[in-house]
Design an enzyme around this catalytic site. Structure first.
Site, short mmCIF file in Angstrom:
data_model
loop_
_atom_site.label_atom_id
_atom_site.label_comp_id
_atom_site.label_asym_id
_atom_site.label_seq_id
_atom_site.Cartn_x
_atom_site.Cartn_y
_atom_site.Cartn_z
N GLU A 171 -6.35 19.13 4.73
CA GLU A 171 -5.21 18.10 4.81
C GLU A 171 -4.21 18.67 3.93
OE1 GLU A 171 -6.57 13.92 6.39
OE2 GLU A 171 -7.00 14.23 4.42
N TRP A 204 0.77 -1.21 0.13
CA TRP A 204 -0.09 0.03 0.05
C TRP A 204 0.85 1.30 -0.12
CZ3 TRP A 204 -5.08 1.78 0.47
CH2 TRP A 204 -5.28 3.08 0.81
N LYS A 205 0.35 2.40 -0.61
CA LYS A 205 1.00 3.65 -0.43
C LYS A 205 -0.30 4.71 -0.61
CE LYS A 205 2.75 6.55 -3.23
NZ LYS A 205 1.60 7.57 -3.01
N ASN A 206 -0.18 5.63 0.34
CA ASN A 206 -1.01 6.83 -0.13
C ASN A 206 -0.20 8.30 -0.01
OD1 ASN A 206 -1.05 6.05 2.78
ND2 ASN A 206 -2.31 7.79 3.18
N ASP A 207 -0.46 9.06 0.96
CA ASP A 207 0.25 10.45 0.77
C ASP A 207 1.44 10.70 -0.09
OD1 ASP A 207 -2.19 10.64 2.26
OD2 ASP A 207 -1.27 12.16 3.37
N ARG A 234 -2.43 18.11 12.08
CA ARG A 234 -1.49 17.16 11.21
C ARG A 234 -1.07 17.73 9.95
NH1 ARG A 234 -6.72 14.13 11.05
NH2 ARG A 234 -7.52 14.28 9.00
#
Length: 523
Positions: free
Chosen positions: A236, A62-65, A187
């Site tokens: 965000e 998995w990857k996100n940001d 955050r």
């Protein structure tokens, strides 16, 4: 930003063929049908794979940001949130990749691991090169400030540093360098060097507000002001930078990842031009512009061109090509991974006819270096539809389309042999919008609510230039100079390769149709 999801999507049920869990006597063994060794195999790349040809993808899991890349010692260093336990376990860490051209990438492995102290896993943040040793870790130490949930679960900011050129990081302290001031969402710190005032500036995503902080050593931070957003939901991944517009003006740009659904705007990257005085940001206009109108351009970051002497003329940008509404829904999980980025774009600041300013994006020209073959059509008149001889699943297509009276015109891409499946990219002068419609092929949103992205188009305009990037699981469309962009995931069967030109309610002329077929960046 929130961490990787853990549920199994229906679409990846076939992934069970790759892994057999045998539980015996309290011992959990992970075995493949062929009794493979414990080490995970290197990812395989085949023509029948859904792995993107020229987009960055996570090697596995998995990857996100994305985290903002930095240019250091002749390379771009790119970090991103990675979960090596997905889909069974949660928690992200920072994985590292490097590139010379922002097209080809070399994986460097995990740089900031998760769960190494009581403060949990590292979420999004930013990395800088401390050229003047302001933090005391050494000249040109690589410093990351990241959000961690902390021992008591509150979101706080922690400092990590590297003395081996960003390959591995050490935790500076179990105590935060910036404590939570009492807000639930606190955050995604973004740190920049303010060369006008010679200080570090940090932006924080605080629910619907951007908070501004200052420091001279990266360890001690003071609040200086805030910018309150309206009607774009929880924000965000804030962003702040200065650019020179095409008229010579210098402007500051403030960006955030946001959800504009309430005001019928995208769920991508909102931005304002304006002024930053070192303490707070003042926008030129209250309403934001949007860097992308598609469904899959989130957590976007911009960064400087490390090879250019002029740091204000243009920037680069990239984002996570996914959406939290359907983040697990992808056929790539049958190959053991979920995570793809947009292409890197070149971003410029331009002045519009009404004296406002906007960002215009175009894909990096270096992508054309991947060209393996080429098709060109000088002029084609279309009243109805015409299918081209050219086909493909991985290419860049450009075309000029003109008309005098028209309801709708565009391109049907990734079309099946029987024409029942396709992705439509087009212009509706009648409806006054550009669009990408993925409702006629496989796509991630089972509820069919996010299938046709739309953006404003001037109905008085009688021509348009389209630049379209097609890859195994994505379509990115740049309208005219790139003020409008649509980025969307699509999952057509790999045998769907057709390209058809179409018009409705009148004749359209397609000129200078240029198709560069792009080979894989994986060697």
């Amino acid at each position: 930003m929130k961490k990787a999801l853990t549920r199994y999507p229906r679409i990846i049920a076939a992934s069970a063929l790759f892994l057999l869990m045998v539980i015996t006597g309290g011992l959990v063994l992970l075995l493949t049908p062929d009794e493979a060794p414990e080490e995970e195999p290197e990812p395989e790349f085949h023509d029948d794979s859904y792995r993107a040809n020229y987009h960055f993808t996570t090697p596995d899991h998995w990857k996100n940001d994305p985290q903002r890349p930095v240019y250091f010692k002749g390379e771009y260093h790119y970090y991103y949130l990675y979960n090596g336990d997905y889909p069974d376990g949660n928690g992200t860490e920072w994985r590292h990749a490097t590139s010379d051209d922002l097209v080809h990438w070399e994986d460097k492995g995990v740089a900031i691991p998760k769960y190494t102290n009581e403060n949990g896993d590292p979420w999004s943040g930013s990395v800088i090169v401390d050229k003047e040793n302001t933090a005391g870790f050494g000249q040109e130490a690589v410093v990351a400030i990241v959000t961690q949930p902390s021992a008591d679960g509150s979101q706080e900011q922690y400092l990590w540093y590297s003395n081996d050129d960003g390959d591995t990081f050490e935790s500076y302290s179990d105590e935060p360098v910036l404590e939570n001031p009492g807000t639930e969402a606190f955050r995604d710190p973004k740190v920049i060097w303010d060369d006008q005032r010679e200080k570090w500036v940090m932006l924080m995503a605080e629910d619907t507000k951007v908070g501004f902080y200052e420091s001279d050593n990266l360890k001690n931070w003071n609040y200086t002001g805030g910018f309150q957003t309206e009607d774009i939901g929880l924000i965000e991944c804030p962003d702040l930078y200065r650019m020179r517009a095409d008229d010579g003006s210098l402007k500051w740009v403030l960006g955030v990842s946001a959800n504009g659904k309430e005001i019928e705007k995208p769920n991508t990257y909102a931005y304002w031009t304006g002024n930053f005085n070192g303490d707070k940001f003042t926008p030129d206009h209250d309403d934001p512009e949007w860097l992308d109108y598609g469904f899959d351009w989130y957590g976007g970051v911009t960064f400087t061109d490390g090879k250019s002497e002029d740091q204000l003329d243009h920037r680069y940008a990239l984002a996570w090509m996914n959406n939290w509404v359907y983040a697990d829904e992808t056929p790539t999980m049958t190959e053991g991974f979920n995570g793809v980025d947009s292409v890197v774009r070149k971003v410029e600041l331009k002045k519009s006819d009404d004296d406002s300013y906007y960002l215009a994006s175009q894909p990096k020209e270096e992508l054309k270096q991947l060209t393996s073959s080429y098709d060109f059509y000088e002029s084609i008149e279309v009243e109805g539809s015409k299918t081209l001889e050219a086909t493909g699943t991985s290419y860049q297509l450009e075309a000029d389309i003109s008309w005098s009276d028209l309801k709708n015109a565009g391109l049907r891409l990734r079309e099946s042999d029987d024409s029942s499946r396709h992705v439509d990219v087009g212009i509706s002068p009648e409806g006054q919008y550009s669009y990408v419609d993925r409702s006629f092929t496989a796509q991630p949103d089972e509820n069919q609510g996010l299938v046709k992205s739309q953006a404003p188009f001037d109905s008085e305009q009688k021509k348009v230039h389209l630049k379209v990037l097609v890859d195994k699981t994505s379509v990115e469309v740049f309208i005219d100079d790139g003020k409008i962009v649509h980025s969307n995931q699509v999952f057509p069967p790999l045998e769907d390769e057709g390209i058809t030109l179409f018009s409705e309610g009148g004749k359209a002329v397609f000129e200078n149709v240029e198709i560069n077929h792009l080979h894989s960046i994986i060697e």
